[in-house]
Every structure is written in C-alpha cells, then in structure tokens.
Design an enzyme around this catalytic site. Structure first.
Site, mmCIF file in Angstrom:
data_model
loop_
_atom_site.group_PDB
_atom_site.id
_atom_site.type_symbol
_atom_site.label_atom_id
_atom_site.label_comp_id
_atom_site.label_asym_id
_atom_site.label_seq_id
_atom_site.Cartn_x
_atom_site.Cartn_y
_atom_site.Cartn_z
ATOM 1 N N GLN A 302 29.876 8.572 -56.197
ATOM 2 C CA GLN A 302 31.131 8.876 -55.748
ATOM 3 C C GLN A 302 31.775 7.578 -55.121
ATOM 4 O OE1 GLN A 302 30.397 12.161 -53.303
ATOM 5 N NE2 GLN A 302 28.383 11.067 -52.229
ATOM 6 N N ASP A 440 24.543 22.464 -47.927
ATOM 7 C CA ASP A 440 25.684 21.384 -47.274
ATOM 8 C C ASP A 440 26.268 20.620 -48.613
ATOM 9 O OD1 ASP A 440 27.703 20.374 -45.552
ATOM 10 O OD2 ASP A 440 26.289 18.847 -44.742
#
Length: 584
Positions: A302, A440
């Site tokens: 990313q 998470d």
C-alpha cells in the site's frame, strides 16, 4: 410462341464430360480471369495497386506488423490495468472499478471497430494517427485522473473522468485491429480466417505480456504515473515506426511530416511529464495531506504517508499531531488514536490475557495498549506490510507514538497475510491457543478487505481462541449499520456470541482527496467469545478517555441500530459492497 434455344451444347452428359486435375471443361466451362479459383484468394502481382511497397521482404513486413499488434495489445492492457488500479486506490471498491473499466472499455472498442471501417482506405495514415492519440490519452490518463481527484474533482468527478478515459481509450484500441488487418493484407493477401487468426494470436500474446508487466515490472519499479507515461512512449514509437518506415510509401510527403511532428510532440510531452512526476507527486501530497509530510512511500502492499510530529512529552499516548494514511485513508493516530485503540483493546483484555494475537495493527498502536497491561507474556503480531512495521519501529515520531512496542521482547512479529497465517499449521508457542485476539484490520467497505470479515475468517479465529478467549473486532463506522450487523452475523455464524459497542471520535475533517471526507463520528466494535462476553474494563492500566460508563452508553446505542435477519458475508458471497455505502 417462341421456342427455347437448344440446351444440349451447354449441358453435356456425364459420360462425355472430360475430367482432369482442373475439373470439367467444355463449352460451358469458360477459362480465363473470370474462372473460379477456390476458397483462397490469389496474391496480387508485384505491380498491383493493392500491394504495399515495402523496404523489406513481404515475410519480414508481415512479422513487423504482427510485432506492432503485440506491442499495441500489451500497451492497451496496461492502460486498462492502470485505470483499474488507480481508480480502486482513489475511490475504493476494486470490484466495482474493474467492472466499470472493463465493461465501458469493451463497449468503446466495439464503437472504435465500427468507426475504423471508414478509415481503411487510408489505413496507414489512420493507424499512425490512432497510435499517436492513444499514446497521448493512455499515457497521460493516470496523471490526469490523479490530478482531477486531488485538485477538485472529488469522488464523483473522478468516476466521471474515469468513464471518459475508458471511452476514449477503448475507441482508439478498437480501431487498431481493423486497420492492422488492412495493412497486413496489403503485404500478402490471404484468406480472412488465416489473417484473423494471426492477428488475434499476436494480440492475445501481447495482452499476456502487458498483463504480467504491469504488476511485476511497471508498478513496483516505476509506479503508476511513470509506468503509464512509459507505456504511452512505447506505444507512440511502435506505431510511428510501423507507419513512417514500413508503410512510408503509402503516405504523401505532407502526411509523413504531420505524423512525424505529432509523434515527436507526444514523445516530448510524455518525457516532460515523466521528468516532473516527482514534483507532481509532492504537490499532490501537499494538497492532500498538508505541508508537514514526514514520510511518503509506496510499499509492496500500500501507499504509506505519515504527517505531523509526535511530542516526546506524550510518553507514547498519542496526544500529538501525527497522522498515518494507508492508501489515502486516515488511520486513527496521534490526534484521536487513543480513543480508537483503547476501545478496541481494553474491553477484550478484561480476563485472562497472558497470550494475545493481533491481526493487522502494523503501526504498533494496538500492541502499545496491550503491552500496558500487566500479566501479558506473549504478543504475536501478524502484519502483511513489512515496510510499515519497519517504519513503525525506526521512525522516531511513529515509534514514540507506539511507545517503542516493537522493541519489547514479549512481542513477536510475523509478516504474513492474516487469513493465510490463520490457515497454516503452526508449531511452537504460536500453535497454542490465545486468550485474546485483536482484529485491527482495514474496514469491510474496502472490497479487498471483505474476506477479513467473512464467516470463514471468523471460523479460523475461533479455532485459535482458548476456551475463555475473547475476540475484539473493529467493524467500521457506526453509521454504516448494515455493514456492521453483517459483520456481527458472520461472528455468530462462526459459533461466537458478541456484544456490540461504539465510541465517539473527534469528528475532524479527513484530509484525503479534496478534503471532502471526514473521520467517523463513532467507531463501532464487537467483543465476542464462545459464551456471552461481559463488557467492562479492568481498573488498571489508566486510560485517557475510555470509561465504563462510555462503554455502557455505547453498547445501548449500538444495540438500538440492530438490523435483523442479515446473512453473514462469505468468501464466495461477500456482502459488503452494498452495505458499506448504506450510510446508516
């Protein structure tokens, strides 16, 4: 009455019809240019006006045309993949973006093929003009789409711009094959089936090359912007060389000069833009994230951008201006990260918590909250992005924000996809069940993250839990109620019982795109276990904002939003594409 003429001379009987290699002959079988010649069309003579005058032998000329087909197909597929990847990054939902790009582009290719019928009389000049235009539009598409997103188009405007580029590129790609068919037939005429087979074979192999070059070469080595510009340059050189050299005798001197000038102008523009990509990206980041960008890098997973700074006096509690953006989406960090991470971690830590598993959380902030609890013996963090975990460990501001969690000897890091890690057999300490699992992970609104909120994923998590173990899940903004309760349905389908709750964020503006998105007003969570879990907090450690009263209020507020009867999301039937946009 008029008598019919005698038919005997034109209809000889079978016994008297002579036979031979060339078939029957006689008065009714005329010979000469009008005689049928079979399914194949004879090649024209060297002096025929249908034959191109080439600087090379016809066989070499055919190979050069097929090479141009190969390069054009490779470039065309790179343009498509560039648009899919960039649109997914800018607006999310990769499935929708891929569907829009591919369907609109294929439709436009059909229009381009029809329009090319009117250009076959000047196939060489038309193909040269098409390739120059395609190099310009396709090469600049990624930069133009990114600029439109950053400087004012917003999400809706970006989608309109995306469709416009798909239409333009598709029309130009669709015009290529009919024109190339005409050119290759002018070298050596052959039956249509053979010519189509040759062209499409080169086209498909070229598409394979482009499809592999984009993810394995262009994207990791050059990035999306420079990769698209380089592809446009290759497109212009290939098309210009074919027309201006191989078919130069098909063009007038004036047409050659115009095509040469057009191709040179396109190449100069693409080279100029490529030289300015660095400045362009810095200006875009300045607009998107503000002036105080500490780190900006594209990892294998990313784009990571860190802005602001952490104050040493905070002691890792996050009362700083540090913000972390992953693929343009703001992560809970310095300004309000304590609200999010306290709500995610502390309710799950009430009870046995010697062994803790964190799925995701590469920034180390969830691990910071876990390690503040006494009695923690081991924390396993499974994060896919190695470069982000390295940044969280080594960047002074980010490591201060996570209280140097990665330096704690109790923390053990595995660089792997969370889903795959749960599936694989493990040995040693990692094979033992966990008292607490913290998920998470990216929100389910992102299509590529939907598998982390599937029934199968929660089933894998349930296998890792100790008999009294708890699972904490961040299930997106509380306003996306349908998506949240779809997550809850997946947890229940995996055999776990859950309690929903939410906490309020500060609600400041998220500085992504043109600054039109905001952070959620409320974050929504699930606490799950094999038996109905009790929502509460231990007396220690001290917390900056989260209180038992806030949890009780958040649980009541979230329970009131329940959407009954929702089926769980599964790997083969993800249900978050529509639910993510429900807005409550």
């Amino acid at each position: 009455m008029i008598d019919s003429p005698p038919s005997a001379p034109s209809a000889p009987s079978a016994p008297s019809a002579p036979s031979g290699p060339s078939g029957p002959s006689g008065p009714s079988a005329p010979s000469g240019p009008s005689a049928p010649s079979g399914p194949s069309v004879a090649p024209p003579s060297a002096g025929s006006p249908d034959t191109a005058v080439l600087p090379v032998a016809p066989r070499a000329g055919r190979l050069l045309v097929l090479a141009a087909v190969f390069i054009s197909a490779a470039c065309g597929l790179v343009y498509e993949l560039e648009l899919v990847a960039l649109a997914s990054y800018l607006t999310g939902d990769s499935v929708t973006q891929a569907s829009v790009v591919l369907s609109v582009m294929v439709f436009a290719m059909g229009i381009g093929s029809l329009l090319a019928k009117h250009l076959r009389c000047r196939a060489a000049a038309a193909f040269g003009a098409v390739e120059a235009a395609l190099a310009l539009v396709g090469g600049c598409s990624a930069m133009a789409l990114y600029a439109g997103f950053v400087w004012g188009a917003g999400t809706t405007g970006t989608r309109v711009l995306l469709v416009a580029f798909c239409l333009a590129i598709g029309v130009l790609i669709g015009a290529e094959v009919p024109l190339l068919m005409t050119l290759i037939q002018r070298i050596r005429r052959q039956d249509a089936g053979g010519a189509v087979a040759d062209l499409f074979a080169a086209d498909y192999v070229g598409a394979l090359a482009g499809g592999l070059a984009f993810p394995f070469l262009l994207l990791p080595l050059l990035g999306q912007l420079t990769g698209a510009l380089l592809t446009g340059a290759v497109n212009a050189v290939a098309g210009g060389t074919l027309v201006l050299w191989l078919f130069r005798h098909d063009l007038s001197a004036r047409a050659r000069r115009r095509l040469l000038a057009a191709n040179l102008a396109v190449l100069v523009l693409l080279a100029t833009l490529a030289a300015g990509v660095g400045d362009f990206e810095r200006a875009a980041r300045h607009t998107m994230y503000g002036a105080d960008v500490r780190v900006a890098r594209q990892t294998d997973v990313q784009e990571v951008v860190v802005t602001g700074r952490a104050h040493p006096s905070d002691g890792g509690h996050g009362g700083s201006d540090l913000d972390l953006y992953l693929d343009g989406h703001l992560r809970p960090g310095g300004r309000d990260g304590h609200r999010y991470h306290e709500a995610l971690v502390h309710p799950a830590m009430r009870g046995p918590h010697a062994r803790v598993l964190i799925l995701g959380g590469a920034d180390g902030l969830a691990a910071r909250e876990v390690l503040r609890h006494s009695g923690v013996d081991r924390v396993d963090v499974v994060a896919a992005d190695r470069e982000l975990t390295d940044l969280a460990r080594t960047d002074p501001a980010l490591s201060a924000l996570n209280a140097h969690a990665y330096d704690d000897p109790r923390l053990h890091l595995a660089h792997d996809d969370a889903f795959q890690w749960l599936r694989e057999p493990r040995t040693g300490a990692a094979s033992r069940p966990y008292d607490v699992v913290i998920a998470d992970l990216p929100e389910p609104r992102l299509t590529e993250a939907a598998r982390f909120y599937s029934q199968e994923f929660f089933g894998l998590v349930a296998r890792t839990l100790a008999p009294e173990g708890r699972l904490a899940v961040h299930a997106g903004p509380a306003t996306r109620t349908r998506a949240f309760w779809t997550v809850e349905a997946g947890v229940r389908a995996a055999g776990l019982r859950s309690v929903p709750y939410r906490v309020r964020a500060k609600g400041r503006r998220e500085e992504t795109g043109a600054g039109r998105e905001r952070t959620p007003r409320d974050w929504a969570f699930l606490l799950a276990a094999r038996t109905p879990p009790r929502l509460g907090l231990d007396a220690r450690p001290a917390r900056r904002s989260l209180t038992p009263a806030m949890l009780r209020d958040g649980a009541r507020a979230m329970a009131a939003t329940r959407v009954p009867g929702l089926p769980p999301s599964t790997l083969v039937h993800p249900r978050y594409a529509g639910a993510a946009a429900d807005g409550g």
